[in-house]
Design a protein around this motif. Structure first.
Motif, PDB file in Angstrom:
ATOM      1  N   PHE A 186      49.859  35.448   7.602  1.00 18.82           N
ATOM      2  CA  PHE A 186      50.477  34.240   8.164  1.00 18.82           C
ATOM      3  C   PHE A 186      51.913  34.519   8.619  1.00 18.82           C
ATOM      4  N   GLY A 187      52.225  35.793   8.849  1.00 23.13           N
ATOM      5  CA  GLY A 187      53.564  36.168   9.297  1.00 23.13           C
ATOM      6  C   GLY A 187      53.834  35.822  10.745  1.00 23.13           C
ATOM      7  N   GLY A 198      42.997  36.584  11.297  1.00 23.36           N
ATOM      8  CA  GLY A 198      43.250  35.205  10.927  1.00 23.36           C
ATOM      9  C   GLY A 198      44.527  35.008  10.139  1.00 23.36           C
ATOM     10  N   LYS A 199      45.019  33.777  10.118  1.00 24.19           N
ATOM     11  CA  LYS A 199      46.243  33.439   9.382  1.00 24.19           C
ATOM     12  C   LYS A 199      45.958  33.058   7.933  1.00 24.19           C
ATOM     13  N   ILE A 200      44.680  32.846   7.620  1.00 22.29           N
ATOM     14  CA  ILE A 200      44.310  32.467   6.257  1.00 22.29           C
ATOM     15  C   ILE A 200      43.942  33.729   5.470  1.00 22.29           C
ATOM     16  N   ILE A 201      44.633  33.959   4.379  1.00 20.85           N
ATOM     17  CA  ILE A 201      44.451  35.173   3.581  1.00 20.85           C
ATOM     18  C   ILE A 201      43.105  35.157   2.852  1.00 20.85           C
ATOM     19  N   GLN A 202      42.414  36.290   2.925  1.00 19.63           N
ATOM     20  CA  GLN A 202      41.187  36.486   2.149  1.00 19.63           C
ATOM     21  C   GLN A 202      41.440  37.656   1.200  1.00 19.63           C
ATOM     22  N   ALA A 203      41.542  37.359  -0.088  1.00 14.56           N
ATOM     23  CA  ALA A 203      41.906  38.382  -1.068  1.00 14.56           C
ATOM     24  C   ALA A 203      40.710  38.801  -1.911  1.00 14.56           C
ATOM     25  N   ARG A 204      40.652  40.081  -2.207  1.00 15.50           N
ATOM     26  CA  ARG A 204      39.614  40.590  -3.095  1.00 15.50           C
ATOM     27  C   ARG A 204      39.973  40.268  -4.536  1.00 15.50           C
ATOM     28  N   SER A 205      38.968  40.165  -5.375  1.00 11.65           N
ATOM     29  CA  SER A 205      39.199  39.868  -6.785  1.00 11.65           C
ATOM     30  C   SER A 205      39.801  41.080  -7.488  1.00 11.65           C
ATOM     31  N   HIS A 206      40.477  40.826  -8.593  1.00 12.39           N
ATOM     32  CA  HIS A 206      41.045  41.907  -9.399  1.00 12.39           C
ATOM     33  C   HIS A 206      39.949  42.854  -9.868  1.00 12.39           C
ATOM     34  N   LYS A 249      47.477  22.725   2.555  1.00  4.13           N
ATOM     35  CA  LYS A 249      46.969  22.128   3.795  1.00  4.13           C
ATOM     36  C   LYS A 249      45.912  23.014   4.453  1.00  4.13           C
ATOM     37  N   GLN A 250      46.065  24.331   4.302  1.00  2.14           N
ATOM     38  CA  GLN A 250      45.117  25.251   4.931  1.00  2.14           C
ATOM     39  C   GLN A 250      43.691  25.059   4.424  1.00  2.14           C
ATOM     40  N   LEU A 251      43.558  24.626   3.182  1.00  2.00           N
ATOM     41  CA  LEU A 251      42.226  24.406   2.619  1.00  2.00           C
ATOM     42  C   LEU A 251      41.452  23.327   3.365  1.00  2.00           C
ATOM     43  N   LYS A 252      42.157  22.318   3.845  1.00  2.00           N
ATOM     44  CA  LYS A 252      41.507  21.185   4.504  1.00  2.00           C
ATOM     45  C   LYS A 252      41.561  21.273   6.025  1.00  2.00           C
ATOM     46  N   LYS A 268      58.898  24.496   4.091  1.00  2.00           N
ATOM     47  CA  LYS A 268      59.048  23.850   2.777  1.00  2.00           C
ATOM     48  C   LYS A 268      57.715  23.717   2.054  1.00  2.00           C
ATOM     49  N   ASN A 269      56.605  23.782   2.811  1.00  2.00           N
ATOM     50  CA  ASN A 269      55.277  23.672   2.195  1.00  2.00           C
ATOM     51  C   ASN A 269      54.691  25.025   1.789  1.00  2.00           C
ATOM     52  N   LEU A 270      55.359  26.119   2.156  1.00  2.00           N
ATOM     53  CA  LEU A 270      54.838  27.439   1.858  1.00  2.00           C
ATOM     54  C   LEU A 270      54.846  27.713   0.356  1.00  2.00           C
TER      55      LEU A 270
END
Length: 343
Positions: free
Chosen positions: A26-27, A39-47, A84-87, A103-105
């Motif tokens: 999202f930079g 995409g701007k929405i992060i998809q992270a792998r599990s630990h 907000k990105q979730l919705k 301010k919402n980050l």
């Protein structure tokens, strides 16, 4: 496999023992297409997924116990930027980090820090390095300095590579990057912590020449900054238009698509060569082109023996041999760049 007889592929060695922990960014830097193709929405792998891969690395006979990198497009982005990105998905009319931190980050390094701690604790792992890009403005926005402390203490392999790209505020605005003061503040904090823990570590900044909006004056300003911090980059990235970026739109239209105003774009070979050479002004091979650039920009004050000068005058006896050596290359670039009045 067909390259094995030739010793393999050198570039694979750096990524072979690295872990990709997430994708997306999202930079929204102007010159980067990551937000379009990942995409701007992060998809992270599990630990657990990353820990399992670490155990697979330990079974590799060529693995020496050092994980070269744990990251992605931006290593310290591990979650969605805001609720907000979730919705609604990513914002269409504003950015998370530009011109300032939204301010919402959600600024939080806890998950990434926990992941690095778990990987460090795996038996057989000696060091875990972070060599992917880090958004230092995002780090500076985090009131909890625990991540920065542990990053510098455990995860820097002597050099931390970050990308301020430029120092001129006008160019940074076209790049949609944080102001130069943010980089200075991060650098001070980095070296303060490094000194306290008794290590010798350095910041290696990635810099870009000839980005749309960068004039000869902008390049000289960056050269003066490098002179003041006593740093000369070994490599300089010269802007090249690539598909899907706002900077490429600027390059071809010579307009800022955000407001449709005309802008200066360095395009000719001589313009780009001058801006690139100015960032490596101390290289003997760049003397003639830097000298010419300073003359065109009406900055003879930067030619001399003083501490604020970029290069020595041609009357310096030490330069006589160098002048003859590089006379041939200088002849190729004797014409003044187009749009001289716009510099």
């Amino acid at each position: 496999p067909i390259y094995e007889a030739m010793g393999g592929i050198p570039a694979i060695q750096e990524v072979k023992h690295s872990l990709v922990s997430e994708r997306g960014c999202f930079g929204a830097c102007s010159f980067c297409a990551l937000s379009f193709h990942q995409g701007k929405i992060i998809q992270a792998r599990s630990h657990q997924s990353l820990i399992d891969e670490t155990y697979e690395l330990l079974e590799d006979k060529s693995f020496k116990g050092n994980i070269h990198d744990v990251g992605g497009p931006t290593a310290n982005f591990r979650h969605m930027s805001c609720a907000k990105q979730l919705k609604e998905g990513a914002c269409k009319d504003k950015e998370c980090l530009y011109p300032t931190v939204c301010k919402n980050l959600k600024v939080d390094h806890k998950d990434y820090l926990e992941l690095l701690r778990k990987l460090r604790a795996v038996e057989g792992i000696k060091r875990v390095f972070v060599r992917s890009g880090l958004r230092y403005d995002y780090i500076m926005a985090d009131p909890d300095e625990t991540f920065l402390e542990e990053l510098i203490t455990h995860h820097v392999s002597g050099q931390l590579k970050i990308a301020p790209e430029h120092i001129d505020e006008t160019v940074l605005d076209f790049m949609m990057k944080p102001c130069g003061k943010s980089f200075d503040a991060f650098s001070k904090k980095f070296y303060k912590i490094t000194e306290r823990i008794g290590k010798e570590q350095y910041i290696v900044p990635y810099l870009m020449s000839s980005h749309p909006g960068s004039t000869l004056k902008s390049a000289i300003k960056l050269a003066e900054y490098l002179r003041d911090i006593k740093y000369q980059p070994e490599q300089v990235q010269d802007f090249y238009p690539t598909p899907g970026t706002m900077s490429t739109c600027m390059y071809y239209t010579e307009m800022d698509p955000r407001n449709m105003k005309p802008m200066f774009v360095p395009k000719t070979q001589i313009e780009k060569k001058m801006q690139r050479a100015l960032l490596q002004f101390s290289k003997p091979a760049n003397y003639e082109i830097v000298y010419e650039a300073l003359q065109i920009a009406d900055r003879p004050d930067l030619i001399g023996m003083g501490p604020k000068c970029l290069i020595k005058p041609k009357t310096d006896p030490a330069l006589k041999g160098k002048e003859r050596a590089h006379k041939g290359s200088a002849k190729k670039s004797t014409s003044a760049p187009r749009g001289k009045s716009r510099h």
